[in-house]
Design a protein around this motif. Structure first.
Motif, PDB file in Angstrom:
ATOM      1  N   ILE A  29       0.820  -1.226   0.000  1.00  0.00           N
ATOM      2  CA  ILE A  29       0.000   0.000   0.000  1.00  0.00           C
ATOM      3  C   ILE A  29       0.852   1.274   0.000  1.00  0.00           C
ATOM      4  O   ILE A  29       0.324   2.377  -0.017  1.00  0.00           O
ATOM      5  CB  ILE A  29      -0.985   0.018   1.196  1.00  0.00           C
ATOM      6  N   GLY A  30       2.183   1.100   0.022  1.00  0.00           N
ATOM      7  CA  GLY A  30       3.027   2.298  -0.007  1.00  0.00           C
ATOM      8  C   GLY A  30       4.488   1.945  -0.167  1.00  0.00           C
ATOM      9  O   GLY A  30       4.918   0.850   0.207  1.00  0.00           O
ATOM     10  N   GLN A  31       5.243   2.892  -0.742  1.00  0.00           N
ATOM     11  CA  GLN A  31       6.696   2.717  -0.887  1.00  0.00           C
ATOM     12  C   GLN A  31       7.388   3.962  -0.353  1.00  0.00           C
ATOM     13  O   GLN A  31       7.009   5.081  -0.704  1.00  0.00           O
ATOM     14  CB  GLN A  31       7.069   2.535  -2.361  1.00  0.00           C
ATOM     15  N   ALA A  32       8.385   3.755   0.488  1.00  0.00           N
ATOM     16  CA  ALA A  32       9.113   4.891   1.072  1.00  0.00           C
ATOM     17  C   ALA A  32      10.583   4.811   0.693  1.00  0.00           C
ATOM     18  O   ALA A  32      11.152   3.727   0.616  1.00  0.00           O
ATOM     19  CB  ALA A  32       8.962   4.861   2.591  1.00  0.00           C
ATOM     20  N   GLU A  33      11.193   5.996   0.456  1.00  0.00           N
ATOM     21  CA  GLU A  33      12.606   5.990   0.054  1.00  0.00           C
ATOM     22  C   GLU A  33      13.555   6.339   1.188  1.00  0.00           C
ATOM     23  O   GLU A  33      14.760   6.310   1.032  1.00  0.00           O
ATOM     24  CB  GLU A  33      12.816   6.930  -1.134  1.00  0.00           C
ATOM     25  N   ASN A  34      12.987   6.693   2.349  1.00  0.00           N
ATOM     26  CA  ASN A  34      13.839   6.918   3.526  1.00  0.00           C
ATOM     27  C   ASN A  34      13.048   6.613   4.789  1.00  0.00           C
ATOM     28  O   ASN A  34      11.833   6.415   4.749  1.00  0.00           O
ATOM     29  CB  ASN A  34      14.391   8.354   3.539  1.00  0.00           C
ATOM     30  N   GLY A  35      13.747   6.585   5.907  1.00  0.00           N
ATOM     31  CA  GLY A  35      13.114   6.193   7.164  1.00  0.00           C
ATOM     32  C   GLY A  35      12.025   7.143   7.630  1.00  0.00           C
ATOM     33  O   GLY A  35      10.989   6.713   8.155  1.00  0.00           O
ATOM     34  N   GLU A  36      12.251   8.444   7.425  1.00  0.00           N
ATOM     35  CA  GLU A  36      11.266   9.434   7.878  1.00  0.00           C
ATOM     36  C   GLU A  36       9.954   9.268   7.122  1.00  0.00           C
ATOM     37  O   GLU A  36       8.876   9.306   7.702  1.00  0.00           O
ATOM     38  CB  GLU A  36      11.820  10.848   7.635  1.00  0.00           C
ATOM     39  N   GLN A  37      10.078   9.070   5.806  1.00  0.00           N
ATOM     40  CA  GLN A  37       8.889   8.873   4.957  1.00  0.00           C
ATOM     41  C   GLN A  37       8.168   7.585   5.369  1.00  0.00           C
ATOM     42  O   GLN A  37       6.939   7.545   5.434  1.00  0.00           O
ATOM     43  CB  GLN A  37       9.342   8.785   3.501  1.00  0.00           C
ATOM     44  N   ALA A  38       8.957   6.552   5.678  1.00  0.00           N
ATOM     45  CA  ALA A  38       8.368   5.266   6.106  1.00  0.00           C
ATOM     46  C   ALA A  38       7.538   5.462   7.373  1.00  0.00           C
ATOM     47  O   ALA A  38       6.400   4.990   7.474  1.00  0.00           O
ATOM     48  CB  ALA A  38       9.473   4.242   6.340  1.00  0.00           C
ATOM     49  N   LEU A  39       8.103   6.186   8.331  1.00  0.00           N
ATOM     50  CA  LEU A  39       7.403   6.417   9.612  1.00  0.00           C
ATOM     51  C   LEU A  39       6.094   7.167   9.371  1.00  0.00           C
ATOM     52  O   LEU A  39       5.054   6.808   9.930  1.00  0.00           O
ATOM     53  CB  LEU A  39       8.318   7.189  10.567  1.00  0.00           C
ATOM     54  N   GLN A  40       6.149   8.190   8.533  1.00  0.00           N
ATOM     55  CA  GLN A  40       4.946   8.970   8.198  1.00  0.00           C
ATOM     56  C   GLN A  40       3.880   8.075   7.569  1.00  0.00           C
ATOM     57  O   GLN A  40       2.712   8.111   7.959  1.00  0.00           O
ATOM     58  CB  GLN A  40       5.305  10.055   7.179  1.00  0.00           C
ATOM     59  N   MET A  41       4.310   7.278   6.588  1.00  0.00           N
ATOM     60  CA  MET A  41       3.368   6.389   5.882  1.00  0.00           C
ATOM     61  C   MET A  41       2.731   5.380   6.827  1.00  0.00           C
ATOM     62  O   MET A  41       1.550   5.075   6.721  1.00  0.00           O
ATOM     63  CB  MET A  41       4.094   5.623   4.772  1.00  0.00           C
ATOM     64  N   MET A  59      16.435   8.431   8.632  1.00  0.00           N
ATOM     65  CA  MET A  59      16.271   7.507   9.766  1.00  0.00           C
ATOM     66  C   MET A  59      16.578   6.109   9.255  1.00  0.00           C
ATOM     67  O   MET A  59      16.126   5.737   8.175  1.00  0.00           O
ATOM     68  CB  MET A  59      14.827   7.517  10.300  1.00  0.00           C
ATOM     69  N   SER A  60      17.317   5.325  10.020  1.00  0.00           N
ATOM     70  CA  SER A  60      17.571   3.939   9.603  1.00  0.00           C
ATOM     71  C   SER A  60      16.339   3.089   9.921  1.00  0.00           C
ATOM     72  O   SER A  60      15.443   3.528  10.654  1.00  0.00           O
ATOM     73  CB  SER A  60      18.784   3.376  10.359  1.00  0.00           C
ATOM     74  N   GLY A  61      16.327   1.874   9.385  1.00  0.00           N
ATOM     75  CA  GLY A  61      15.228   0.958   9.682  1.00  0.00           C
ATOM     76  C   GLY A  61      15.088   0.713  11.179  1.00  0.00           C
ATOM     77  O   GLY A  61      13.983   0.609  11.709  1.00  0.00           O
ATOM     78  N   LEU A  62      16.227   0.662  11.872  1.00  0.00           N
ATOM     79  CA  LEU A  62      16.188   0.424  13.324  1.00  0.00           C
ATOM     80  C   LEU A  62      15.669   1.648  14.065  1.00  0.00           C
ATOM     81  O   LEU A  62      14.951   1.523  15.062  1.00  0.00           O
ATOM     82  CB  LEU A  62      17.577   0.029  13.838  1.00  0.00           C
ATOM     83  N   ASP A  63      16.019   2.845  13.580  1.00  0.00           N
ATOM     84  CA  ASP A  63      15.485   4.074  14.193  1.00  0.00           C
ATOM     85  C   ASP A  63      13.964   4.077  14.115  1.00  0.00           C
ATOM     86  O   ASP A  63      13.268   4.405  15.084  1.00  0.00           O
ATOM     87  CB  ASP A  63      15.999   5.332  13.455  1.00  0.00           C
ATOM     88  N   VAL A  64      13.451   3.691  12.943  1.00  0.00           N
ATOM     89  CA  VAL A  64      11.995   3.672  12.735  1.00  0.00           C
ATOM     90  C   VAL A  64      11.353   2.643  13.677  1.00  0.00           C
ATOM     91  O   VAL A  64      10.345   2.919  14.326  1.00  0.00           O
ATOM     92  CB  VAL A  64      11.624   3.360  11.266  1.00  0.00           C
ATOM     93  N   ALA A  65      11.971   1.460  13.757  1.00  0.00           N
ATOM     94  CA  ALA A  65      11.430   0.404  14.638  1.00  0.00           C
ATOM     95  C   ALA A  65      11.388   0.884  16.091  1.00  0.00           C
ATOM     96  O   ALA A  65      10.403   0.659  16.809  1.00  0.00           O
ATOM     97  CB  ALA A  65      12.284  -0.851  14.519  1.00  0.00           C
ATOM     98  N   GLU A  66      12.451   1.564  16.512  1.00  0.00           N
ATOM     99  CA  GLU A  66      12.497   2.072  17.903  1.00  0.00           C
ATOM    100  C   GLU A  66      11.418   3.125  18.138  1.00  0.00           C
ATOM    101  O   GLU A  66      10.780   3.148  19.188  1.00  0.00           O
ATOM    102  CB  GLU A  66      13.890   2.642  18.201  1.00  0.00           C
ATOM    103  N   LYS A  67      11.201   3.967  17.137  1.00  0.00           N
ATOM    104  CA  LYS A  67      10.175   5.013  17.255  1.00  0.00           C
ATOM    105  C   LYS A  67       8.779   4.391  17.329  1.00  0.00           C
ATOM    106  O   LYS A  67       7.940   4.806  18.136  1.00  0.00           O
ATOM    107  CB  LYS A  67      10.272   5.959  16.048  1.00  0.00           C
ATOM    108  N   LEU A  68       8.540   3.368  16.507  1.00  0.00           N
ATOM    109  CA  LEU A  68       7.232   2.700  16.524  1.00  0.00           C
ATOM    110  C   LEU A  68       6.974   2.043  17.876  1.00  0.00           C
ATOM    111  O   LEU A  68       5.855   2.076  18.397  1.00  0.00           O
ATOM    112  CB  LEU A  68       7.157   1.640  15.415  1.00  0.00           C
ATOM    113  N   LYS A  69       8.028   1.473  18.440  1.00  0.00           N
ATOM    114  CA  LYS A  69       7.887   0.828  19.748  1.00  0.00           C
ATOM    115  C   LYS A  69       7.535   1.877  20.802  1.00  0.00           C
ATOM    116  O   LYS A  69       6.650   1.684  21.634  1.00  0.00           O
ATOM    117  CB  LYS A  69       9.185   0.107  20.122  1.00  0.00           C
ATOM    118  N   GLU A  70       8.229   3.012  20.712  1.00  0.00           N
ATOM    119  CA  GLU A  70       7.995   4.126  21.646  1.00  0.00           C
ATOM    120  C   GLU A  70       6.556   4.632  21.526  1.00  0.00           C
ATOM    121  O   GLU A  70       5.904   4.957  22.518  1.00  0.00           O
ATOM    122  CB  GLU A  70       8.966   5.240  21.250  1.00  0.00           C
TER     123      GLU A  70
END
Length: 200
Positions: A29-41, A59-70
């Protein structure tokens, strides 16, 4: 299941999305080219799973994962990597990542991994699992503590005061850590330990 693909290389992102879309039970349902865009999507579109490259701009993939957990977000994260550093794996587990796969895994393996994660399981490439198993943190709790304080720029004397040890004992812990990590000196030891995620 609804999936977002986050990968900074356009061609790989497009190919991955197209191949996953061919699976009957997977909808990209979506494609992101960086971590920030991924988090937004993820926050806007609420996918079940986000397949993410570990190394991305902003943002790296791990940064995004940590943010989602938070944030307590229910989206599950599957990391794609060409790296087999144990520190990444340990950090990923702490961030609640559900899958850790090699980028060159066959697409049907990725599809199966996503199904397994969607059912509440975990998925780790066997090659990666082996590397991580072998690369356990060699430092003791005390050696890690001493290296962390050394990283803050404290001298052996300051560390000794802080931990209620003698300066000689602290120096012993430092030299033990240097030997175990096959480092040249304490700075090198800190760099090696950090790179492997052994000080987190």
């Amino acid at each position: 299941m609804k999936v977002i693909v986050a990968e900074d290389q356009g061609m790989l992102r497009g190919a991955l999305s197209a191949l996953l879309d061919l699976e009957d039970d997977i909808e990209v349902i979506g494609q992101a080219e960086n971590g920030e865009q991924a988090l937004q999507m993820i926050c806007t579109n609420g996918p079940d799973i986000c397949v993410m490259d570990i190394e991305m701009p902003l943002m790296s993939g791990l940064d995004v994962a940590e943010k989602l957990k938070e944030l307590g977000h229910p989206c599950k994260v599957v990391i794609l990597t060409t790296f087999s550093r144990a520190g990444y794996f340990q950090r990923a587990i702490r961030a609640g990542v559900k899958g850790f796969l090699l980028k060159d895994s066959p697409i049907d393996e990725l599809g199966e991994a996503l199904r397994s994660v969607a059912r509440g399981g975990r998925a780790v490439s066997p090659e990666l699992a082996m590397t991580f198993w072998e690369a356990e943190n060699p430092l003791s709790e005390r050696e890690r503590e001493v290296l962390k304080l050394a990283r803050e720029g404290l001298s052996a004397g300051d560390i000794a005061k802080k931990l209620y040890l003698s300066a000689g004992t602290v120096r012993n812990y430092l030299s033990e850590a240097i030997q175990k990590l096959e480092a040249k000196n304490r700075i090198d030891a800190i760099v090696i330990a950090e790179k492997n995620g052994w000080l987190d």
